[in-house]
Design an enzyme around this catalytic site. Structure first.
Site, PDB file in Angstrom:
ATOM      1  N   ASP A   7       0.888  -1.165   0.000  1.00 29.23           N
ATOM      2  CA  ASP A   7       0.000   0.000   0.000  1.00 29.23           C
ATOM      3  C   ASP A   7       0.925   1.214   0.000  1.00 29.23           C
ATOM      4  OD1 ASP A   7      -2.279   1.580   0.171  1.00 29.23           O
ATOM      5  OD2 ASP A   7      -2.264   1.570   2.357  1.00 29.23           O
ATOM      6  N   GLU A  68      -1.159  -1.145  -4.869  1.00 24.36           N
ATOM      7  CA  GLU A  68      -2.414  -0.418  -5.068  1.00 24.36           C
ATOM      8  C   GLU A  68      -2.269   0.548  -6.228  1.00 24.36           C
ATOM      9  OE1 GLU A  68      -4.865   0.866  -1.653  1.00 24.36           O
ATOM     10  OE2 GLU A  68      -4.840   2.826  -2.621  1.00 24.36           O
ATOM     11  N   ASP A 141      -2.741   1.028   6.874  1.00 24.60           N
ATOM     12  CA  ASP A 141      -1.896   0.779   5.696  1.00 24.60           C
ATOM     13  C   ASP A 141      -1.392  -0.657   5.682  1.00 24.60           C
ATOM     14  OD1 ASP A 141      -1.149   3.955   5.069  1.00 24.60           O
ATOM     15  OD2 ASP A 141      -1.349   3.440   7.182  1.00 24.60           O
TER      16      ASP A 141
END
EC number: 3.1.21.10
Lengths: 182, 182
Positions: A7, A68, A141
């Site tokens: 992330d 991501e 996260d």
């Protein structure tokens, strides 16, 4: 199949490693956050993110890296940092011939909760359940990185194998940057 | 002072090396474009940009790297690619302890033409004149990279020296990414 989920972020870059195959219980091998100080020079922060990702790749030897996909959001400054951190993660993986997959936040949420509009708490709860953890990983996260890895494992296995072969081939015969010097 | 200017992009990344000091005629040492194929995987394109930038750093050993500061523009997809390519350029420089300076397009235009709203042709014409070239460098990305390098040379020399000392110190004692493993 072992997947490192990332992330991306400059201040907090979530990382999580999950092993398993679709349809079987999954195992978490590691979860964490690579942090860089907000007051450091941008170049130095990118070097620190690179070192952090390299450590995770060295330690866990993932077969896939799931990152991501960055979209332009309301906060332009945050988006730039996210795009730059994601570039470093993709670079580290591609240099090793590890295929990189990009998943949108909605795809990840839909994969682990059934809804593309699930909130952070819902994603955290499902990650905790799917990986049989004692408590939701913190910060968010870290949980998001695990959700990315799970999302990737649940994709069509045939598609993953194809992508793996292509990435390995590309790392062996890298595309040459074409430059010219005056 | 030797500066590598980088106009970041995934498809065309302009690079140009200029040597000189403020108030004296400047010399162009090299100009070019690092290109990566639009149909390649994003990770592989970033690896190719890295290889291209490394070649320019190896060949010209610049004391500073000046990169165009990326802003969110109308085309989100282009901005992401630009941010990612700029991250790779900054990473390559910072790893070597070379200070990285970011200049906005307006700052660069104002530095070489006197107007922050000058068009491409005007920038190209001034770069040609200032570096005493036979013709404007093509494509525009290459001319922009040279303009970035010129803009940087014309900044306050004292400020540059300070930044150089800080970057060298940072490369010797890198900030450590803080991670934790479960």
């Amino acid at each position: 199949m072992r997947v490192l989920g990332v992330d991306p972020g400059l201040t907090r870059c979530g990382v999580g490693v999950v092993e398993g195959v679709a349809g079987r219980p999954l195992t978490m091998l590691g979860v964490g956050v690579v942090r860089t100080p907000a007051d450091a020079e941008l170049g130095q922060r990118l070097v620190a993110v690179e070192q952090g990702i390299e450590q995770w790749l060295d330690e866990h030897r993932p077969e896939f890296v799931a990152v991501e996909r960055v979209f332009s959001q309301h906060n332009v400054q945050t988006v730039m940092g996210t795009a730059q951190a994601s570039a470093v993660a993709m670079l580290c993986a591609a240099r090793r011939g590890i295929p990189v997959a990009l998943h949108t936040p909605s795809e990840v949420k839909a994969a682990v909760t059934g809804s593309g509009r699930a909130d952070k708490a819902q994603v955290g709860a499902m990650v905790t359940r799917l990986l049989r953890l004692a408590a939701p990983p913190k910060p968010a996260d870290a949980a998001d990185a695990l959700a990315l890895a799970i999302c990737h494992i649940w994709r069509a296995p045939a598609q993953n194998r194809l992508q793996q072969a292509v990435a390995l081939q590309a790392a062996r015969t890298p595309i040459t940057p074409k430059g010219r010097t005056a």
